[in-house]
Motif scaffolding. Structure first.
Motif, PDB file in Angstrom:
ATOM      1  N   ASP A  95      78.664  32.225  21.748  1.00  0.00           N
ATOM      2  CA  ASP A  95      78.150  33.458  22.310  1.00  0.00           C
ATOM      3  C   ASP A  95      78.280  34.536  21.249  1.00  0.00           C
ATOM      4  N   ALA A 106      77.354  38.176  30.166  1.00  0.00           N
ATOM      5  CA  ALA A 106      78.383  37.934  29.140  1.00  0.00           C
ATOM      6  C   ALA A 106      79.392  36.950  29.724  1.00  0.00           C
ATOM      7  N   ARG A 151      71.163  38.768  25.055  1.00  0.00           N
ATOM      8  CA  ARG A 151      71.556  38.026  26.255  1.00  0.00           C
ATOM      9  C   ARG A 151      70.359  37.532  27.060  1.00  0.00           C
ATOM     10  N   GLU A 200      72.813  44.092  22.878  1.00  0.00           N
ATOM     11  CA  GLU A 200      73.431  43.358  23.994  1.00  0.00           C
ATOM     12  C   GLU A 200      72.362  42.880  24.963  1.00  0.00           C
TER      13      GLU A 200
END
Length: 174
Positions: A10, A77, A72, A68
């Motif tokens: 990630d 997250a 994603r 972010e």
């Protein structure tokens, strides 16, 4: 690295707060959760420090949020509470972005944080021994000038490349 270790991949997005006109020099860094760390030595030498920090922080916060959301692609997250996190970067210079990432990961309750970088100056690598649970600094050259000098190709990867790598990693987990 994640593939080799057989662990999930990630991204943990942090942004350097570069000195205007000398953006590679970090006056600090920001991370998710409102984390901001400042390099006091650089800050003291900065004219109009408060105004400059606020302006740079606002700009980099917008970029942090954009990345972010973009990286994603709707995926949440990962939950980091009580997990072991291996925090990998291309190298350490001032360490500002790594300090911000460590602080933010501690806020999220990571059980153990391992800092893993291929290169960094010895004093910066040592500094993280007090902040991380484990530090792996593969090379600690005495005459370190910049991370990029240790790479044949130090070009930035695109947002598309990041999204593709993360999407492939997410598919492997399902």
């Amino acid at each position: 690295m994640a593939k080799r270790l057989g662990v999930p991949l990630d991204v943990f997005t942090v942004r350097k707060l570069g000195v205007p006109g000398f953006e590679e020099l970090a006056v600090g860094a920001i991370a998710p959760g409102g984390v901001r760390v400042l390099n006091q030595d650089v800050l003291r030498a900065l004219p109009n420090a408060d105004e400059t920090i606020e302006s740079v922080t606002a700009r980099e916060t917008a970029e942090l949020e954009r990345r972010e959301q973009s990286y994603r692609d709707g995926r949440p997250a990962p939950e980091l509470r009580d997990r072991i996190v291996i925090l990998v970067d291309d190298g350490l210079a001032t360490g500002a972005t790594m300090r911000a990432a460590l602080k933010a990961l501690r806020q999220r309750g990571a059980a153990k944080i391992v800092v893993a970088v291929p290169v960094g100056p010895p004093d910066t690598c040592r500094e993280f021994e007090d902040q991380a649970d484990e530090v792996i600094c593969a090379s600690e050259p005495e005459f370190f000038q910049a991370v990029g000098q240790y790479y044949e190709d130090f070009s930035q990867i695109s947002d598309d490349e990041v999204r593709e790598l993360l999407a492939r990693a997410a598919q492997k987990l399902t």
